[in-house]
Write an enzyme that holds these catalytic residues in place. Structure first.
Site, PDB file in Angstrom:
ATOM      1  CD  GLU A   1      -3.041  -1.158   0.287  1.00 18.98           C
ATOM      2  OE1 GLU A   1      -3.054  -0.265  -0.586  1.00 18.98           O
ATOM      3  OE2 GLU A   1      -3.885  -2.067   0.350  1.00 18.98           O
TER       4      GLU A   1
ATOM      5  CG  HIS B   1      -9.238  -3.224   2.135  1.00 20.43           C
ATOM      6  ND1 HIS B   1      -8.407  -2.901   1.098  1.00 20.43           N
ATOM      7  CD2 HIS B   1      -8.421  -3.745   3.087  1.00 20.43           C
ATOM      8  CE1 HIS B   1      -7.164  -3.226   1.383  1.00 20.43           C
ATOM      9  NE2 HIS B   1      -7.143  -3.729   2.592  1.00 20.43           N
TER      10      HIS B   1
ATOM     11  CG  HIS C   1      -4.553  -0.295   5.443  1.00 20.18           C
ATOM     12  ND1 HIS C   1      -5.928  -0.199   5.381  1.00 20.18           N
ATOM     13  CD2 HIS C   1      -4.252  -1.518   4.934  1.00 20.18           C
ATOM     14  CE1 HIS C   1      -6.420  -1.290   4.862  1.00 20.18           C
ATOM     15  NE2 HIS C   1      -5.421  -2.118   4.585  1.00 20.18           N
TER      16      HIS C   1
HETATM   17  P1  13P Z   1       1.111  -5.526   2.993  1.00 19.22           P
HETATM   18  O1  13P Z   1       1.521  -6.805   3.699  1.00 19.22           O
HETATM   19  O2  13P Z   1       1.716  -5.410   1.626  1.00 19.22           O
HETATM   20  O3  13P Z   1       1.404  -4.313   3.878  1.00 19.22           O
HETATM   21  O4  13P Z   1      -0.473  -5.563   2.749  1.00 19.22           O
HETATM   22  C1  13P Z   1      -1.399  -5.706   3.794  1.00 19.22           C
HETATM   23  C2  13P Z   1      -2.735  -5.079   3.496  1.00 19.22           C
HETATM   24  O5  13P Z   1      -3.517  -4.913   4.407  1.00 19.22           O
HETATM   25  C3  13P Z   1      -3.046  -4.650   2.113  1.00 19.22           C
HETATM   26  O6  13P Z   1      -4.189  -3.849   2.080  1.00 19.22           O
HETATM   27 ZN    ZN Z   2      -5.519  -4.063   3.853  1.00 14.51          ZN
END
Ligand code: 13P
Ligand code: ZN
Length: 270
Positions: free
Chosen positions: A119, A215, A142
């Site tokens: 991300e 999400h 996130h």
């Molecule tokens: P990453 O492991 O690449 O950080 O991805 C996790 C995720 O929540 C993608 O939305």
């Molecule tokens: Zn995610």
């Protein structure tokens, strides 16, 4: 093992906060497998010795050109890495990157060549946007909070500010400690540039926390602890709503007069 954090207590304190928050995300059940990511703009902690360090990798594209983060440095969770591992050992499950001249690429500097989160386009685009605004915010988070994500499976709560109003009305702290509410970004492919752009557009409407439909959330604040707190407060309100529904009734919620009174008493925006 030698680390870039050695003899840099201020930088270490920032990374320690990331590790602490990563542990909370796992404990809360918001971080299944590699779910979620964290980046922190650490440019203010960079010294001349750090600037002189050779890169561990060649340049890698960001996927976007972001003119305001030129020369900036970030701590990033590694892609595919678990929050519960980041909590135990942040420098083995995340890395420090610097943005190269031209602002379209970065290189990994320390401690190990751990590729940053998928991300990254969203995170870096948000940091770029925050700098254009002269914001003091340096951290972005996130994560996948169960009850907030569940809300986004209903059209009713995807309406602009419908979820904000309901969540604020569950308990006074939500209005006080998440005063800008919860923005909504329609479903888009994870890690896409389109998702990054929609996230900025929604933050621009004056939110600190936005939902990515079906999400997760994306939150910004001065540091990672404060970003986490905003999500925690919002998710607690969602849990109160669900608890009331589980007891068989629609919760009454604080009324508009009570919410306005709270806003005036605390000098809150919106
Ligand atoms: P990453 O492991 O690449 O950080 O991805 C996790 C995720 O929540 C993608 O939305
Ligand atoms: Zn995610």
């Amino acid at each position: 093992m030698k680390s870039i954090l050695d003899k840099r207590p201020a930088l270490k304190a920032e990374v320690d906060k990331v590790a602490e928050v990563a542990g909370y995300l796992w404990q809360k059940g918001w971080a299944e497998r590699n779910g979620g990511n964290i980046t922190v703009n650490i440019t203010e902690f960079v010294d001349d010795d750090m600037r002189a360090l050779p890169a561990l990798t060649g340049p890698r594209p960001i996927g976007k050109t972001l003119p305001h983060i030129e020369g900036c440095w970030f701590f990033c969770k590694g892609t595919g890495r678990r929050m519960r591992d980041l909590a135990r050992n942040p420098m083995a499950n995340g890395s420090i990157i610097r943005i190269l001249p031209g602002c379209g690429s970065y290189e990994i500097v320390a401690d190990a060549p751990v590729a940053p989160t998928s991300e990254l386009p969203s995170h870096l685009a948000v940091h770029d946007y925050l700098l254009t605004k002269g914001s003091r915010y340096r951290a972005s988070l996130h994560t996948h909070p169960i009850e907030l994500v569940a809300l986004t499976h209903s059209r009713k709560w995807l309406e602009k500010d419908a979820a904000t109003r309901m969540l604020w009305s569950m308990i006074p702290e939500t209005r006080a400690f998440c005063p800008r509410g919860l923005g909504m970004v329609p479903y888009m492919l994870p890690s896409s540039v389109e998702l990054a752009e929609a996230t900025i557009r929604t933050l621009e409407e004056d939110y600190d926390v936005v939902m990515w439909e079906k999400h997760g959330v994306f939150a910004v604040d001065t540091d990672i602890m404060d970003a986490f707190d905003q999500v925690d407060v919002l998710n607690k309100a969602a849990q109160i709503y669900i608890a009331a529904r589980g007891m068989g009734f629609e919760p009454e919620g604080m009324n508009d007069v009570q919410l306005r009174e709270l806003g005036e008493a605390f000098g809150l925006p919106k």
